[in-house]
Design a protein around this motif. Structure first.
Motif: not given
Length: 378
Positions: A239-266
């Protein structure tokens, strides 16, 4: 845009993602026209028209794109200025050139997350190797090339001062090494009408040396609240990108339950191959729906699945042979996708295998069997 079968769609890239996009386009009776630098690219015999040419050359992309109503990509290393000019000429270009440009550089990508309050690992922008050496206190970290890193290339782990020589001598970013429990991905579709949907999170297992996905499980083995959190973050990025099409969002899940975005592919992504067999709508169908302004499909899983990447074996280069294929085909719930690449070389993506099963234990057993049995050799 009203749907009609005569819409002319151009696709920059003619690799395996384009090949699977073509298979979905056939169901909609759509013609796809491909541009790729490789005369023997996986789509070269299948596309409605196939043009050999450089994706990064302004004049090539501009003249190739002239006949089409809609232009999309299956790889992001393309000439953005040519796409901007085609957009000015009235072509629908999805994902939008500005989105592609932002994602092409991991530096601007990370700054975008930081500015928009999207959780990501701490990072420092660097201009060269000497710059990296000024930040020994930030180690251990991962040094990433700003531009042109792809399929595991352009990523270097630096554990200590003694390993600074591994840093790239080009603009990049030094990203704090994150202890994580899982690497996951969520694929989001955003339509030209503004409709947005996410596929369930998948769990990825990477090759320890080559930073390529070896296999994945879908849906990811996560607590419900973490699955929902991951989807919410991925939807926010789209939504922030306002992309039209697909966006693959790769993320890390930490032992503390944090979820961090690594990188994306449009674009369609390795983490969504299994959707062809395992979900009500595949990522490829969803991409077509999104760029044509059609209602987005149901993203729910029909059945749990695993996906095993078929990579060229180390020490093998030449005409590809598939050892163990018959044994793998004897398993129930197995579907093999070969990418039409005649020549194998070490760690080249040659195909993938999707496995579906109601039992996670059986999925894991079958995934290990496929990985150990089906080998791409020369």
């Amino acid at each position: 845009m009203a749907y009609h079968q005569d819409i002319k769609i151009g696709v920059l890239g003619g690799g395996q993602l384009g090949r699977m996009l073509l298979q979905s386009a056939i169901d909609f009776n759509l013609e796809l026209h491909m541009l790729d630098p490789d005369a023997q690219a996986p789509c070269h015999q299948l596309a409605s028209s196939f043009t050999q040419g450089a994706l990064t050359d302004y004049d090539t992309v501009l003249s190739w794109g002239a006949p089409f109503d809609v232009i999309t990509i299956e790889i992001e290393n393309v000439n953005v200025e040519a796409l901007r000019e085609l957009e000015r000429q009235g072509k629908k270009v999805y994902p939008q050139p500005d989105v592609i440009a932002l994602i092409q550089d991991k530096r601007t990508q990370k700054q975008f997350y930081q500015e928009r309050g999207i959780p990501t690992a701490p990072f420092i922008l660097t201009e060269n190797r000497e710059d990296v050496a000024q930040h020994v206190g930030f180690l251990p970290a991962v040094h990433k090339l700003g531009r042109e890193g792809y399929d595991g290339r352009g990523v270097q782990k630096i554990a200590s001062k003694a390993e600074i020589h591994r840093a790239f001598d080009k603009p990049g970013l030094l990203e704090k090494l994150i202890r994580f429990e899982k690497e996951i991905a969520v694929i989001v579709a955003r339509s030209s009408t503004g409709e947005v949907k996410a596929f369930p999170a998948v769990e990825m297992v990477f090759h320890p040396e080559h930073n390529l996905v070896e296999y994945l499980f879908a849906p990811a083995r996560l607590q419900q609240h973490l699955s929902e959190k991951a989807e919410d973050i991925a939807l926010k990025v789209a939504e922030e990108l306002k992309i039209v099409g697909l966006l693959a969002v790769e993320m890390f899940v930490t032992p503390q339950g944090e979820i961090l975005v690594n990188e994306v592919a449009p674009r369609p992504h390795n983490s969504g191959h299994q959707t062809i067999e395992a979900n009500y709508s595949s990522q490829y169908e969803q991409h077509l729906r999104a760029i044509l302004g059609l209602p987005l499909g149901d993203t729910a899983c029909k059945i749990p699945s695993a996906m095993v990447n078929l990579l060229g074996e180390a020490g093998h280069s030449g005409p590809a042979r598939y050892a163990g294929l018959e044994q793998v085909l004897e398993l129930s719930g197995v579907h093999i996708h070969l990418y039409g690449k005649k020549i194998t070389k070490p760690f080249r993506k040659m195909g993938h295998v999707t496995i579906v099963d109601t039992s996670l234990e059986r999925l894991q057993e079958k995934a290990r069997f496929v990985k150990d049995t089906l080998k791409v050799i020369a």
